[in-house]
Design a protein around this motif. Structure first.
Motif: not given
Length: 147
Positions: A93-103
Motif C-alpha cells: 500500500n505504501v509503495h502504491h501511494k508513493q507511486e501515486r504521489l510521484q505521478e
C-alpha cells in the motif's frame, strides 16, 4: 497589465491532488508503523510466553499449565504470521501511494511548467509592446522636431 493564466484552476487542482496524495502516503506510512509496532509487541509477548513455558517445563509444572502455555504460543505464532502478512500488505500500500504521489507530482510539474512558459511568453509580449510604444513615441518626437 497583469498576467492571468487561463488554466489556473487546473494548476490549483493539481496542487490539491498532490497534497491529497501526500496525505494518503502519510496515512499509509502511519498504518505500516502501527502494524510493525503490533508485530513487535506480539514477538515480545511470544518471547515472554516461550520463556514461561521453558520455566514451567523445568520446574515440573502441571501438564495442563504447560499445554495452556503451548496453546498460547501456537496462537501467538498464528497471530505473528497474520501480522507479517498485514505488514506485507501495508508495504504494498505504501509503495502504491508513493507511486501515486510521484505521478501527481509529475502532473503538477507539467502544469506549472506550462504556466511558467505562458507567463514568460506574456512577459516577452509585454516587453515587446512596451518597446514598440517607446519606438513610436520616439518616432513622433522626431517627426515633430523635424518640422
Amino acid at each position: 497589465m497583469k498576467f492571468n493564466y487561463a488554466f489556473q484552476k487546473i494548476v490549483d487542482l493539481k496542487g490539491n491532488e498532490k497534497a491529497q496524495a501526500e496525505w494518503m502516503l502519510s496515512a499509509a506510512l502511519g498504518e505500516l508503523q502501527s502494524e510493525e509496532k503490533s508485530l513487535h509487541e506480539l514477538l515480545f509477548k511470544r518471547e515472554e510466553i516461550g520463556s514461561a513455558l521453558q520455566r514451567a517445563a523445568q520446574q515440573s509444572a502441571p501438564i495442563s499449565e504447560i499445554r495452556s502455555l503451548q496453546s498460547y504460543v501456537e496462537y501467538l505464532d498464528v497471530c505473528i504470521t497474520k501480522k507479517e502478512n498485514d505488514i506485507q500488505s501495508a508495504h504494498r500500500n505504501v509503495h502504491h501511494k508513493q507511486e501515486r504521489l510521484q505521478e501527481t507530482m509529475l502532473d503538477e510539474k507539467v502544469w506549472l511548467k506550462a504556466k511558467e512558459k505562458s507567463s514568460e511568453k506574456f512577459r516577452q509580449e509585454s516587453l515587446l509592446r512596451e518597446q514598440n510604444e517607446l519606438d513610436e513615441m520616439a518616432t513622433v518626437r522626431y517627426a515633430v522636431q523635424a518640422r
